[in-house]
Every structure is written in structure tokens, then in C-alpha cells.
Enzyme design. Structure first.
Site, PDB file in Angstrom:
ATOM      1  N   LYS A  72      -5.329  26.288  23.489  1.00 14.31           N
ATOM      2  CA  LYS A  72      -6.451  25.336  23.535  1.00 14.31           C
ATOM      3  C   LYS A  72      -7.203  25.312  22.202  1.00 14.31           C
ATOM      4  O   LYS A  72      -7.836  24.331  21.845  1.00 14.31           O
ATOM      5  CB  LYS A  72      -7.382  25.757  24.665  1.00 14.31           C
ATOM      6  CG  LYS A  72      -8.513  24.801  24.959  1.00 14.31           C
ATOM      7  CD  LYS A  72      -9.249  25.256  26.192  1.00 14.31           C
ATOM      8  CE  LYS A  72     -10.553  24.544  26.392  1.00 14.31           C
ATOM      9  NZ  LYS A  72     -11.261  25.074  27.557  1.00 14.31           N
ATOM     10  N   GLU A 173     -17.467  21.266  30.127  1.00 14.37           N
ATOM     11  CA  GLU A 173     -17.499  22.491  30.934  1.00 14.37           C
ATOM     12  C   GLU A 173     -18.912  22.897  31.360  1.00 14.37           C
ATOM     13  O   GLU A 173     -19.146  23.153  32.546  1.00 14.37           O
ATOM     14  CB  GLU A 173     -16.799  23.626  30.181  1.00 14.37           C
ATOM     15  CG  GLU A 173     -15.290  23.433  30.183  1.00 14.37           C
ATOM     16  CD  GLU A 173     -14.572  24.192  29.094  1.00 14.37           C
ATOM     17  OE1 GLU A 173     -15.187  25.064  28.444  1.00 14.37           O
ATOM     18  OE2 GLU A 173     -13.383  23.908  28.876  1.00 14.37           O
ATOM     19  N   ASP A 195     -22.151  29.106  27.858  1.00 11.21           N
ATOM     20  CA  ASP A 195     -20.740  29.219  28.248  1.00 11.21           C
ATOM     21  C   ASP A 195     -19.928  29.866  27.123  1.00 11.21           C
ATOM     22  O   ASP A 195     -19.642  29.229  26.110  1.00 11.21           O
ATOM     23  CB  ASP A 195     -20.223  27.799  28.570  1.00 11.21           C
ATOM     24  CG  ASP A 195     -18.750  27.786  28.969  1.00 11.21           C
ATOM     25  OD1 ASP A 195     -18.106  28.849  28.944  1.00 11.21           O
ATOM     26  OD2 ASP A 195     -18.251  26.703  29.305  1.00 11.21           O
TER      27      ASP A 195
END
Ligand code: AMP
Length: 610
Positions: A72, A173, A195
């Protein structure tokens, strides 16, 4: 008519997670091993088979060069970017240059685009859901870090397509996490979502009230996460070994993978204990054929010393975000922690100190993003759902103007979807065409921003400079995907682009990948049937073998008992052979026989009270 199921997928750097809303409640779907998250790993085995998830992770050490993790970090990146350079130095698999200034990954003799690797992970999540639901799933909401740019979002969408999934929405997200946090609660609250995952860091500030989730500001770093913490430990281990033995462990790919494994394990352990042993026996042999071992102790204190600056980088970004959103810390009522790295005590401590708030304990950091994606998926398909999600664009967008400057049309943190137009004009007499360079970023200088795409508007009327008017319109969809149109206001002539080519794949290439993957799907399914059978067989095998010495002691006294022990041995061998030969029929039949043996063993043990 029942509504079509749309899943929510958190496609993580380290692990991925899938959820759906069932009877009004969002639930995470466990994979066939019973785990709620699946490693985001893809490998090609020696026999050419594609392995995804836990199976890929299990063989990562022995097949390091052909096992991809943390891909990713590479998705939607340009070949020459700093992120790619860093990965080139640190990962054991081969990263090669793609045909469109993009990145490809070479496993054995095959070259894969990063979107394809992501597709295999998405496909695995799709399969997990289909097995659970007993029906096919075709649509998904997929999450991405809030700070992903357009190319990275587009590449994620492409991955969905290759996996046979229509990605109906890409959401951020942290926004997904806030959705899960606020779901079903009646409250008005301003919250911050911190996060820190395996590869990326994001911070978002949201206002939640009566089913409306409005993102006020978002920021982050797409190259800051658990992988960097692991690397600090690896560097420390390598340096220690070099000091002691004058040998550079980095040269061996398999060793590097073993180091990565122990580093991550030690890091996770140090979230609950204060000290941990790191042991890697026979790590390398010297020129004199003598094996060397790596054995050391890492303390939480040392880990914190090695990684404190990484944690501080996240705190600096938090400070900047609050400043940009003109919010003071006192305005925030909750801090939600998301991502596996937020289990690290130093992270929790610094976040609590900075915000002056104890982080919310009510959400599960590994599952909350997928749950939020499922809630959004359900809101998009079910008209009765009363959720409104207002997200923002994380970067400013604009075009290059004369002098190499960047003219912003859409400012960062503008709520999406949005459209904005501005009229530009020619800079030379008799200029008949203009080139529109579409850029994303915050610098005044065009070259310092990310080029999303370019196109030319031809056929302009010959006129003195400054006379022809060209209206440029930017549109950002709810997914955060950008399209740009340039229109000659006098003639109505127009040209436009949806920024797609920058994902690194052309439409042609994508179509080919979709086709190639369709054939593969059949293979994956039958391969997975064998993996499942093997998994069940191994569980029975483990128990039979652990009981074997006790049972054989008890029953070997009689002829009948000796016979039973012999038979049990032969069944074990049959099952082992079926696993080795990948013979599904023999494995199924052997496991049945082995289960009967296990029942007999259990009976003997319980009767004798052994
Ligand atoms: P995510 O991308 O949210 O799945 O986060 C994965 C990252 O969290 C990886 O770098 C993991 O090593 C890390 N992680 C998971 N559990 C822990 C833990 N208990 N302590 C520290 N880091 C952890």
C-alpha cells in the site's frame, strides 16, 4: 426484494478487514481461520501458485523475495518518488520501473502492478464475505488514508475492478472510524481521529451531530507508520550485530525477512511487557562455516528512545491540523485511536498529553475502519438510512500558470463533492492552444506539487494576448476523484480529463488484468478449498500427535492396542502424504479416518483419567 449486500473493506498496509451491516448492526466477518483481520500479503509459491493472507505470511521467511507486504505504501506512486526509493532499500521483494513512470513488483518471473497486488487482497476479502454470506458480492466501499492523493485513490479503485468488485465509494479511514464511533448514538460532538497504522498516519477533526458526519480538517503523512518503527528496531539489531561480528546482515534477503518478523513481534510485545528477548538462532554463517546467532534483549525504554521522533512527527501534524482548522484543543470532546500502532503506550501517552484528553476506549482499533466502511456501504444502498457524510479534500487542487506558479482552484479541506471554476486567458498573441497541467499540493511553485495529469485545448481563435477567455472547471466527486474541464467561453469548445492515467495503468492494461484475473479466480477458489481442508486436517493432526505418546503407553500392553497404535500411525502418514501431494480427495478421506482415531484417543484418555 432484499437489498444487495455491499461490503466495507479496510484495505490496510499490514492487515485488511471486511465488514457488513446485518440486521442494522455492523459486523466484522472473520476469515476461515477465525481471524478478524487478514495479512495484506501476497506471494507466488515455487509452483507458481498465488498465495494471499495468512498462507502468504506463513511462508514469508522462506520465500522472502517473492512475498509482498506493505505494498500500500507503493500504490499510485511515481517511480522516482522518495517513498519508492525508501522501499527499494528496505523490502526483500523486487520493485521495478513500470512503463508509465509507475512502480511494478516482480515476483518470480512475473511483473505485477501495485493495483494488481491490492486486487488480490481485495479478492480474498470478497471471498471471505461470500463464504460467510453464501452469496456473491459485487460491490464494496473501500477505505484509504485521508491523505491519499488522487492517483492513490484511483489506483485503489482500479484494484477493486481487477478483483471483480465495483468500488461504489472510496472513503477516508479516519472518517470511517468516526462513522463507526458515532453510529447509533444521538450526540453532538467534535472529535479527533488519530490513525496510526502499518504504513500511514492520518489525523482528522470531525463534527458529529444527528447522523451528519462533517469532516472539518484532515492531514497526515502517507509514509509514516508501524513499518518505520519496525525498521528502527531492525537498524538497531543490524548495528549491534555489525559491532559484534563485523558482518552486515542486510545483505541476505531471508535474514532481512527474519529480522523484520522479530522486530515487529518485539514491538508488539513491548506494548504489554517492559522487556523482551530477541532470538534468531543460526542467523548467518561465517566464511569459516561457523553459524552465528543473534540474541539480545530489547526494553520498552530503548524502543521508545529509538522511535520517539516518529511519534513526535505525528504530534506535530496534529498541532498543524488544529491550527489550520482554527480549533483549539479545548473544543474537542473526544479523541478516537485507530490503527494497530496506537496500542503502543508511548503513542497513547503522547496523544493524551497533547489533546489533554484520555483517548476513547470504546472502539477496536483494528476493526473500526471496516465497520465504518460497512455503515457507509449500507447508507449508500438503503434509502431509509439516515447518515450524511461530508468529507473534505485533503490537498489543494489547481493548474500551472505562467512563470511556473501554481494557481489553486480548490483549497485543501473543502467539503466534497465540489466544483469550482476560474477564467484564465492566453499569454501570447495569436496563441491557438493552451496546455492545462493539473496539480495537487500546497506549494506556490508548480513543480513542487504532484502532477495529476495534463491535456491540451486546441483551436483557439487567433487574437491578441489576454483576449481569449478559457474557463477551467474542477470537479471532485464524493470519492475524492478529480475531473477537469477547460472551455473556450466564446466558441464553447472544450476538453476535459478525469485523472486516471496517473494510477499507473492505462485502460487497456486494466482490461487485460481484469480478464487475466477472471481466469485466475477459478484457480484461487479450488486452491483455497485445499487450503481449508489442510487447515482442518492440521488441527486434528496436532491433537492426535499430542495425545499419541500417552495413548500408546496406555494401550500398547495388549495385541489389540498394538494394532490400534499401528493403524493410527498409518492414518497419520496417509494424511501427511495427502498434504504433501496436495491431493484433496485423499486428504478429505484421511481426515475423516483421523477424526475417528482422535475420538478413540480421547476416549482412552478420559476413561483412564490420564
Ligand atoms: P493497521 O495498519 O492498523 O493494521 O496497523 C498495523 C500496525 O500496527 C503494524 O505495524 C503492527 O505491527 C502494529 N501493531 C499491531 N499490534 C500492535 C501492538 N500491540 N503494539 C504495537 N504495535 C502494534
Amino acid at each position: 426484494m432484499p437489498t444487495e449486500k455491499v461490503v466495507g473493506i479496510d484495505l490496510g498496509t499490514t492487515n485488511s478487514c471486511v465488514a457488513i451491516v446485518e440486521d442494522g448492526t455492523p459486523v466484522v466477518i472473520p476469515n476461515r481461520g477465525g481471524y478478524k483481520t487478514t495479512p495484506s500479503m501476497v506471494a507466488i509459491a515455487e509452483n507458481g501458485k498465488r498465495l494471499v493472507g495468512h498462507i502468504a505470511k506463513r511462508q514469508a521467511i522462506t520465500n522472502a523475495e517473492n512475498t509482498v507486504y506493505a505494498s500500500k505504501r507503493l500504490i499510485g506512486r511515481k517511480w522516482g518518488s522518495a517513498a519508492v526509493r525508501q522501499s527499494l532499500e528496505t523490502v526483500p521483494y523486487r520493485i521495478v520501473e513500470g512503463p508509465h513512470d509507475d512502480v511494478r513488483i516482480m515476483l518470480r518471473d512475473q511483473v505485477f502492478s501495485v493495483s494488481e497486488i491490492a486486487a488480490y487482497i481485495l479478492q480474498e476479502m470478497k471471498l471471505i464475505t461470500e463464504e460467510y454470506l453464501g452469496e456473491e458480492v459485487q460491490k464494496a466501499v473501500v477505505t484509504v488514508p485521508a491523505y491519499f492523493n488522487d492517483a492513490q485513490r484511483q489506483a485503489t479503485k482500479d484494484a477493486g475492478r481487477v478483483a471483480g468488485l465495483e468500488v461504489i465509494r472510496i472513503i477516508n479511514e479516519p472518517t470511517a472510524a468516526a462513522l463507526a464511533y458515532g453510529f447509533g448514538k444521538t450526540m453532538e460532538r467534535r472529535v479527533s481521529v488519530y490513525d496510526l497504522g502499518g504504513g500511514t498516519f492520518d489525523i482528522s477533526i470531525l463534527e458529529i451531530g444527528n447522523g451528519v458526519f462533517e469532516v472539518m480538517s484532515t492531514a497526515g503523512d502517507t509514509f509514516l507508520g508501524g513499518e518505520d518503527f519496525d525498521r528502527r528496531i531492525i537498524d538497531w539489531l543490524v548495528a549491534g550485530f555489525q559491532r559484534e561480528h563485523k558482518i552486515d546482515l542486510r545483505k541476505d534477503k531471508m535474514v532481512l525477512q527474519r529480522l523484520k518478523d522479530v522486530a515487529e513481534k518485539a514491538k508488539c510485545e513491548l506494548s504489554s511487557v517492559r522487556e523482551t528477548e530477541i532470538n534468531l538462532p543460526f542467523i548467518i554463517s561465517t566464511g569459516r562455516n561457523e553459524a552465528l546467532h543473534l540474541q539480545t534483549t530489547l526494553s520498552r525504554e530503548k524502543l521508545e528512545e529509538l522511535t520517539a521522533d516518529l511519534v513526535e512527527r505525528t504530534i506535530d501534524i496534529c498541532a498543524r491540523t488544529l491550527e489550520e482548522a482554527e480549533i483549539s484543543k479545548g473544543d474537542l470532546e473526544e479523541v478516537i485511536l485507530v490503527g494497530g500502532m496506537t496500542r503502543m503506550p508511548l503513542v497513547q501517552q503522547r496523544v493524551a498529553e497533547f489533546f489533554g484528553l484520555e483517548p476513547c476506549k470504546g472502539v477496536h482499533p483494528d476493526e473500526v475502519v471496516a465497520l465504518g466502511a460497512a455503515i457507509q456501504a449500507s447508507a449508500l444502498t438503503d434509502e431509509k438510512h439516515e447518515i450524511l457524510l461530508l468529507d473534505v479534500t485533503p490537498h489543494s487542487l489547481g493548474i500551472m500558470i505562467v512563470g511556473g506558479y501554481f494557481h489553486k482552484l480548490i483549497e485543501q479541506n473543502t467539503t466534497v463533492p465540489t466544483s469550482k471554476s476560474h477564467v484564465f486567458t492566453t499569454v501570447k498573441d495569436n496563441q491557438t492552444s493552451v496546455k492545462i497541467l493539473v496539480l495537487q499540493g500546497e506549494s506556490d511553485r508548480a513543480e513542487e506539487n504532484e502532477l495529476l495529469g495534463e491535456f491540451v485545448l486546441n483551436g483557439l481563435r487567433r487574437a491578441p494576448r489576454g483576449e481569449v477567455e478559457i474557463e477551467v472547471t474542477f470537479h471532485i466527486s464524493a470519492d475524492g476523484i478529480v475531473s477537469v474541464t477547460a472551455r473556450d467561453l466564446e466558441t464553447g469548445l472544450e476538453q476535459s480529463i478525469t485523472v486516471t492515467a496517473t494510477s499507473g495503468l492505462t485502460e487497456d492494461e486494466l482490461k487485460k488484468m481484469v480478464e487475466a484475473n477472471k481466469d485466475y479466480m477459478v484457480e484461487v477458489r479450488s486452491g483455497q478449498e485445499f487450503d481449508r481442508a489442510r487447515h482442518s486436517a492440521e488441527k486434528v493432526l496436532d491433537e492426535v500427535e499430542s495425545l499419541f505418546p500417552r495413548v500408546s503407553d496406555i494401550i500398547s500392553g495388549s495385541d489389540f492396542g498394538q494394532d490400534a497404535v499401528k493403524k493410527a500411525r498409518s492414518v497419520i502418514e496417509r494424511v501427511r502424504a495427502a498434504i504433501a501431494h496436495k491431493d484433496l480427495a485423499a486428504l478429505t478421506e484421511g481426515t475423516e479416518a483421523l477424526s475417528r482415531t482422535l475420538n478413540m484417543f480421547r476416549g482412552v484418555v478420559s476413561k483412564t483419567g490420564a
